[in-house]
Design an enzyme around this catalytic site. Structure first.
Site, PDB file in Angstrom:
ATOM      1  CG  ASP A 139      -2.446   0.671   0.852  1.00 49.57           C
ATOM      2  OD1 ASP A 139      -2.011   1.849   0.014  1.00 49.57           O
ATOM      3  OD2 ASP A 139      -3.498   0.560   1.407  1.00 49.57           O
ATOM      4  N   GLY A 148      -7.468  -3.726   2.514  1.00 49.58           N
ATOM      5  CA  GLY A 148      -6.471  -4.555   2.972  1.00 49.58           C
ATOM      6  C   GLY A 148      -5.641  -5.065   1.956  1.00 49.58           C
ATOM      7  CE  LYS A 149      -4.781  -0.161  -1.716  1.00 50.86           C
ATOM      8  NZ  LYS A 149      -5.403   0.534  -0.214  1.00 50.86           N
ATOM      9  CG  PHE A 150      -6.744  -8.732   1.372  1.00 48.60           C
ATOM     10  CD1 PHE A 150      -6.179  -9.032   2.553  1.00 48.60           C
ATOM     11  CD2 PHE A 150      -8.353  -8.450   1.440  1.00 48.60           C
ATOM     12  CE1 PHE A 150      -6.481  -8.737   3.866  1.00 48.60           C
ATOM     13  CE2 PHE A 150      -8.651  -7.737   2.891  1.00 48.60           C
ATOM     14  CZ  PHE A 150      -7.556  -7.840   3.980  1.00 48.60           C
TER      15      PHE A 150
END
Lengths: 256, 256
Positions: free
Chosen positions: A82, B78-80
């Protein structure tokens, strides 16, 4: 990467013990795997997802930190990715809340997503070529300027190491040709190599393609399920370490 | 995406209230921002990193879920991004432990990293072109087969929506030309658009470039800091919603 190199030399091991806790009695099993395998471990790699999916996951990660002996690096496999101010929060989580010595990072959002993790003394493994084989592969896309997306990841990380020596790569064991190719491209970087065992990666090919020419180090070979499910995790870790070291010795003598 | 479309229509809003909790009295401030802005919110987007960096982060996310009114989607940012069996754990965390209605996902590891999140009724926003401007940009790399890496993300997601209609894209507001380009490429997908406000994205250009031709919907415009720091978050959310709606009306009349 100094702590990691020192540990790999002291323990005479390139084995990374992956911790993806599943099943019953997770806490007791975690304690047991850590206690039995620590002697042979160059590092431990807990996978964040397997902890977050549990009700007490973060607290369990903190307790895990206490069980891992001093001097053995703990790499929190979070595949964080991120932008800057958010990446700083993830770094605070990994290093300050959990006490990890390193992390894995996803580079899709650029170096903004990588550098906040590059604190002095911390190891940051950036995804280059992962062990899975998706139908739609971002990493294998060919670039106009030459090479693939995973080559681009390797090249950028290589460049960034001039100022941030704690950076390394994640390169899967399931494609030894790709591993050898990235080793040629980045002769000195540390690689975290998942995919041996359950995912089908071959140990001999991994050592052959992945170890550095200069010192026979530079790969951290991760195994998770094979140790977690072993009747005797300590014996399984010892056997794996011996196998890896025999393969390293073979490779070194072949080089001479 | 049906819940999202319904909510955007009911509330007559494309505003996504980003929740990146910082500072003191975080719990009280979170409750206040949610209570005051809910009327105007098409969705709420808590950023996982800001919660994990706190000692009680996961429990706070669970309480946040309770404060958000029924019918207003909560997207866990969460940008998993991890392979299949691990992605399933993250999905279990986001949907079962936290109770989110959607997530953000990083596509670097391929569709393996995306599809485990595509449960029926859940919204999955895949990173395409993000709002930051790194020196080393993975997303802007030109591919031999044409287009950039972010175009590839958009194209694959577009293809996957035939079987998984809950997929959308993350496209930053800081580059309206890229936003318009991806809107042309994917006329019907929902876009989660961060970067308005503190990061410098222009609201008028975002509405102009991002809204769908077909129904004037399709963009979820996220603002975090401007609302969190507002003296009156409710009034700030109302003003933003009115501004967005005025711009949508302008655009619609210009189209006719």
């Amino acid at each position: 990467m100094e702590q990691l190199t020192r540990r790999a030399q002291t323990a005479n091991s390139l084995l990374c013990v992956g911790l993806d806790p599943v099943g019953e009695n997770v806490e007791a099993q975690l304690q047991r795997v850590v206690a039995e395998t620590a002697e042979y471990a160059a590092g431990f790699k807990p996978n964040l997802a397997f902890f977050l999916a549990r009700p007490d996951g973060v607290a369990l990660l903190q307790r895990l930190r206490e069980w891992i002996p001093q001097g053995v690096p703990m790499i929190l496999d979070g595949k964080f990715g991120d932008i800057a101010n958010t990446a700083e929060r993830y770094a605070a989580f990994a290093y300050d809340v959990i006490g990890a010595d390193g992390v894995t990072v996803n580079p899709y959002m650029g170096e903004d997503a990588i550098l906040p993790f590059a604190r002095p003394g911390k190891a940051v493994f950036v995804l280059a070529k992962t062990s899975n084989k998706p139908v739609h592969s971002w990493q294998d896309q060919e670039l106009v300027k030459g090479g693939t997306v995973s080559d681009f990841s390797a090249d950028v990380v290589q460049t960034l190491t001039h100022e941030h020596p704690g950076l390394g790569l994640v390169v899967g064991a399931t494609n030894p040709a790709a591993l050898g190719h990235l080793r040629q491209r980045c002769p000195e970087l540390w690689f975290l190599v998942p995919g041996v065992g359950a995912q089908g990666g071959d140990l001999a090919a991994t050592v052959q393609a992945g170890c550095r020419q200069s010192d026979g180090l530079g790969v951290l070979i991760n195994t998770s399920r094979a140790l977690w499910q072993a009747a005797e995790p300590g014996a399984a870790a010892r056997d794996l370490t011996f196998q890896i070291n025999a393969l390293r010795a073979e490779r070194l003598s072949a080089t001479i």
